[in-house]
Motif scaffolding. Sequence first.
Motif, short mmCIF file in Angstrom:
data_model
loop_
_atom_site.label_atom_id
_atom_site.label_comp_id
_atom_site.label_asym_id
_atom_site.label_seq_id
_atom_site.Cartn_x
_atom_site.Cartn_y
_atom_site.Cartn_z
N ASN A 134 8.21 3.75 10.67
CA ASN A 134 8.08 4.79 9.64
C ASN A 134 9.31 4.63 8.76
O ASN A 134 10.42 4.88 9.18
CB ASN A 134 7.99 6.17 10.24
CG ASN A 134 8.99 6.37 11.36
OD1 ASN A 134 9.57 5.40 11.87
ND2 ASN A 134 9.25 7.59 11.74
N ILE A 135 9.08 4.24 7.53
CA ILE A 135 10.18 3.81 6.65
C ILE A 135 11.36 4.78 6.69
O ILE A 135 11.19 5.99 6.61
CB ILE A 135 9.66 3.71 5.21
CG1 ILE A 135 8.51 2.71 5.16
CG2 ILE A 135 10.77 3.30 4.26
CD1 ILE A 135 7.81 2.67 3.85
N ASP B 256 -1.25 -6.84 11.91
CA ASP B 256 -2.08 -7.69 11.07
C ASP B 256 -2.08 -9.11 11.66
O ASP B 256 -1.15 -9.88 11.48
CB ASP B 256 -1.51 -7.68 9.65
CG ASP B 256 -2.41 -8.44 8.69
OD1 ASP B 256 -3.12 -9.35 9.15
OD2 ASP B 256 -2.38 -8.12 7.49
N MET B 257 -3.17 -9.43 12.38
CA MET B 257 -3.21 -10.69 13.13
C MET B 257 -3.17 -11.91 12.22
O MET B 257 -2.61 -12.94 12.56
CB MET B 257 -4.46 -10.74 14.01
CG MET B 257 -4.31 -9.93 15.27
SD MET B 257 -2.81 -10.41 16.15
CE MET B 257 -2.21 -8.82 16.64
N LYS B 258 -3.78 -11.75 11.05
CA LYS B 258 -3.79 -12.87 10.13
C LYS B 258 -2.36 -13.28 9.79
O LYS B 258 -1.98 -14.45 9.85
CB LYS B 258 -4.54 -12.47 8.84
CG LYS B 258 -5.42 -13.58 8.29
CD LYS B 258 -6.21 -13.10 7.09
CE LYS B 258 -5.55 -13.55 5.81
NZ LYS B 258 -5.93 -12.78 4.63
N GLU C 155 -0.34 -7.28 -1.40
CA GLU C 155 1.03 -7.00 -1.02
C GLU C 155 1.39 -7.75 0.26
O GLU C 155 2.49 -8.26 0.42
CB GLU C 155 1.22 -5.49 -0.79
CG GLU C 155 1.34 -4.70 -2.08
CD GLU C 155 1.41 -3.20 -1.84
OE1 GLU C 155 2.20 -2.54 -2.52
OE2 GLU C 155 0.69 -2.69 -0.95
N THR C 156 0.43 -7.82 1.19
CA THR C 156 0.68 -8.52 2.44
C THR C 156 0.96 -9.99 2.21
O THR C 156 1.88 -10.56 2.80
CB THR C 156 -0.55 -8.37 3.37
OG1 THR C 156 -0.89 -7.00 3.46
CG2 THR C 156 -0.24 -8.90 4.77
N ALA D 143 2.45 -2.72 7.49
CA ALA D 143 1.61 -1.53 7.70
C ALA D 143 1.36 -0.82 6.38
O ALA D 143 2.28 -0.61 5.59
CB ALA D 143 2.31 -0.59 8.68
N GLY D 144 0.11 -0.49 6.14
CA GLY D 144 -0.23 0.27 4.96
C GLY D 144 -0.23 -0.53 3.67
O GLY D 144 -0.31 0.02 2.58
#
Lengths: 428, 258, 393, 330
Positions: free
Chosen positions: B86-87, B211-213, B186-187, B180-181
């Motif tokens: 959590n940022i 994120d498995m990718k 963006e990923t 996350a999110g």
Amino acid sequence: MSAFFGKLMQSKKNQIILFIAYVVLAGAGLFLLPDSTIAFLMLLFSILILYHLNFNLRAKWISGIVILAIIMPFIASQSDSYQTYMEVGTLVGIYCAMALGLNIVVGFAGLLDLGFIAFFAVGAYSYAIFASEQASKFMPFGHYPLPGGSFWIFIIVGAAVAALFGILLGVPVLRVRGDYLAIVTLGFGEIIRILLNNMDHPINITNGSMGIASITPPNFFGISIGSSSQFYYIVFGIFLVVIYVVRKLENSKLGRSWKAVRDNEIAAQAMGIPLVKTKLAAFAIGASFSGMMGVVFAAKQMFVDATSFTYLESTMVLVMVILGGMGSVPGVILGAGVVIILRTQVLTNISNWLSSISADYGISIPPAISPEKMQLLIFGLLLIIFALYRTQGLIPHKNRKVNVEVLKKESAEAALAREKATSGGADS
Amino acid sequence: MNILEVKNLTKNFGGLTATSDITMNVEKNSITAVIGPNGAGKTTFFNMVTAVYKPTSGDILLNGKSLVGLKPHQVSQFGITRTFQNIRLFNEMTVLENVLVGMHQNLKSHWIGTLLQLPHIRKIEEAAKVEAYDILKYVGLEDYVNENAGNLAYGAQRRLEIGRAMAAKPKILLLDEPAAGMNPKETDRLTSLIHDLRTKLDVTIILIEHDMKLVMKISDYIYVLDHGELIASGKPDEIRTNKRVIEAYLGKGAVAND
Amino acid sequence: MKLKKIIPLLAVICLLLGVIGGCSSKSGGSSGKTVIEIGSQSPLSGGSATLGDAIRLGAELAISDQKAAFEKKGFTIKLKDLDDQGDPKKGVANAQILAADKNVLALVGHLNSGVAIPSSEVYEKNSLPMVSPATTATVVTDRKLKTVNRICARDDFQGPAGANYAIKTLKAKKIFVIQDKTAYGSGLADQFRNQAKKLGADIVGYEGITVGETDFNGVLSQAMTKKPDLIYFGGVYAEGGLIIKQARQKGFDGPIMGGDGLDSSSTVQIAGDAVKGVYLTSVAGDVTKTEKGQEFAKKYKEKFGKNVESYSAYGYDAAGVILKGLMKAIDDNDGKKPTREQVTKAIRAVKDYDGVTTKVSFDDKGDNKFAKVYIYNFDQAKYPPVQKAEISQ
Amino acid sequence: MLAHIIQNLPQVLIDGLTLGVVYAVVAIGYTMVYGILELINFAHGDVFMTGAYIGATILFLLMGFGLLSSLPALIVFLIVIILAGTVTGMLGVGIERVAYRPLRRKNAPKLIALITSIGISFVLEDAVRFIAELKTGNYIITAPSMFNHKFNIDIHHVLPFFNNATFQASFLLVLVVTIIMLISLDLFVNKTKWGMAMRAVAQDRDTASLMTINVNRVISVTFFIGSALGGATGVLFMIQYGTINPYIGFILGIKAFTAAVLGGIGNIRGAMFGGVMLGLLEMFAAANLSIITNGAMGAEYKDVFAFIILILVLIFKPEGLFGKAVVEKV
């Protein structure tokens, strides 16, 4: 109308002219009507205007200092109320420095402190004890009272002793968080006050509730300093030092650590900021400002007792900080100014004026509700109104912005230099 | 060469075992992923490495030196920096200041020097600002230098957190669910950023990610946790086909039907 | 940006206000007569406001009584009353205000020694004479300032007087002393204790309480185990009344003694029936006994709708002394407005002023030579108490 | 030395309990408001004081109607305490509306509410003072004495190392009424729908509002209950100590706040316990400090003693005696 002003304010030249005109007008007002509090306040108001104008920083500082250190005292000295004005100025300066100290603790480091006046007390007593006969009652050596020249050393001593107490308070406090801190600091403030009020036995250190009287006035190259107008300059000098220190610290490594701890303790630690050291530094530096002013206060009053250092005083300093705008240096100064001027001058004047018109016009007010008694009531109402309409404080805190263009340029230059270095290395 | 060695790390909260007997070896300059379902104890593991929690038993060695018993800021000074699930930015400070705080442990400026306006301190501060600006440019935030960190968009906040951690010049960077999110675009950007980080800054990266990718694409080595226990470890390809991992993620039935 | 536009506008408004304000402050008292103001400083708000208000109202009554006499000589006298809030900072700031107002030639004040001491430094610098109705701490006059006078008795007179009475007349042998840790209560209790010890009494306890609290059972429990035959309290009625009440509830039926801080109708109001058997020393004579005093009480009640407090009479007499000195200074100055220095001298020189509670002549320190201490006893729950003895210096 | 302390003990316990329950109920007002708004309501001590004055006013009105002599004292007392509690509760709701709600709506920093609460505190003190002084000529008010029958516990007979202790009927009344108030509050908070809503809002205001809880109304109810309890305690205070002045709320407020923190702020049972404990500690210190230190430190150090204990408690248990340690999720 507003278009006219808009045009007027666009150019710097117009601003300068307008500002000088204002100062001259306000100065003339005070000169011609020397007993008018409002003219005095107007002259002070020019500092606030100055803050909002877009001159460069140095010009602002110089004109501010000129107004406060030369113009205002000079014009005021023409009036019977000279010492009154200077007394108010001195008190404002003392409380400004204190509020700036508390601002480091509350505004920067985010630690709520309800016992801040204790450091002021510690500073005041450290001078009072040694600059009066009191010290000879328990000190086995030395000759007391110390001469007035020691005052200048005691400003540093007061700061150091208060800083030490700040650390003493900090150590137990560091384990507790948030509002628990508030009560621990409150307790600490009360403990100090009660101790000062009771340490007349078994060893008489503070003379207990009788207080310490006949404190030696400071001595400046043979001149004994006794009047408010002289103290004004001492306070003004210390105030300038304090404000310099605060401004510098705010944007230093330490200042950023405080704000980081305030915003997010865990992340701050993860960035390598030691919590204990950072918080203790906030307590110690904040307290030291208070301690310095305590010394000045003791010298000015020539008498100290524990009644000047109650819990209510602590909350008053806190009110100055929050009302002015937490973390905002100009805000806190304005907050201190507003609270002190309201309490010592404006409200007194208003109540006097009310009672004099009621007497002049033969209106009889029952003594139960005579205006003289209403000062705290009006003060309370004003606090509520201020808080409701300026929720972020009188001058809200703004982060200092860096000039991006400069950074961009420097970054490009640095990159170029690096490139040169590496290519140079490859050449050889 | 292993930069980080974790030996039999166990953490109990009261009667609850959050992680039990984890042993890991992280190679220098690698990207290592720690994966596992929610509640597997991944963040607890990070918290122990960064000394937010004290392990119940076991040891953590950085280049052979134990980190157990240090304070969080000391761990950071030893060269381990992290981001948070959590940022956790310094919301009331500007973006640039956030990065400057990240640079603290390498910044040789003392406040007394600042007060005295010593020229070399000023130079250090100026240089730090330029460096921070470079970092912001690197994570793509150069247009928000003077913005308050709390006002940034979510993705930008994530990148700022990475930038802040980079500023600390860590030997090991722990990323807790950096994607996350984030939306796919963006990923992608993040993926290349992480990749780039390793090569450019010579840093070892350990990340927790769902994120498995992303995980499969960038990790050199993967550890899988479930219910606080290490159930598998290996190269991405090995993990992809590991029965226990699939079981843990999809439930027992998924494997039985297989 | 918006703010910047408004500032000049504000400035103009302020200037106008300043002019108006300046004018209005000048316009006061332009009835053709020279205005002379008598200042007063006492706490009008906060915990000790009853006492401060009594001082102010007493002074006001004295001024209105003698207004006519001054009118005849061409002067309008007025009271300028300020609230020092029992706060030394506020007191000094107010002192500067009074000092700056050239119409103010003298003042009545303060209640608290802690406020009087720093403020009097300002008065001394401005030669502004002060007559204190109520500050009993020895240090107030021991500094030998020209401007500082008081009409009440010093702690080192009142305290020992009480001790003498307690031991010689009431035959107390074991005494438990309680004080409120203020300059007033502490000073009085210390002097009492020292004298009592000298006379051979056994001080079985010496305890402090906190002003503003209401439950003193802890201290009293301790007192009860020590089985004293007299309890002495140094402090004022707000705590004193409760201590009397709670001591009686605890079953203490010996005499309880206090100083002039208990000399108020509020003591009876708070303690109720428990007040029976309470002794107090006071510098004020019994107002109801003399004709003058009765008249004063009646006038006071008529004008303010309140009963007199002991401090009202002090305030009245302090103002009375000032007015007597002022009148003398005017006469000496051929009917012209005197300077502050002249008034200072005239007030110090006042001889045999005959007030409602006390006669006044000052010695070289500014202490009242005629300050007497009276011993009173409550034999029923009624104020004022019965006078038992009269002690002169 | 020890003999003295033990002799005194029964009396000290009784006195400490009396003071302690007063602290406890006022502390609940602090703790409830804190639990729900994370706001230190500095005005609460003065709400308590206002309650005492309202109670006195009602009592004098009843006297004026001649009801005081015709009705049994207990009935009069009940009428006074219920009416005063209700009026004070409404005052509390009003204060919240005027001084706190606008700030919440504007998303102001948490601490700014401190300023309004200090402002309210000044205004209440002076307003009460003016009204009281205008009506009676003196702002110190003494209530007609009720329940002043004296009881004597002859404990010395049974356990000879104790001294006998005495108390007044009002002590029993204060004790019984506060216990009733505390139990019913506990039931209210833990068993009713409103209580559940309050706990929900205290836990997470935003989520609670998503669950169709009217947060503002819950806050109003909280203020009503907290202030009503404060006001009712004011009446009890008046009956126990007989005299009230506009400044009683100040010191008592600080003490009650301390008690709330001691017990763990936000926790109602903690506040009860903290209050009683603080009362006992203070009374014990006042009675015994000078015996223990052989005169070097007297009763004047009792607050120092109490605060040092508080600080020690917080050092070893930073969340207070009953508070739950909030583990921040990292």
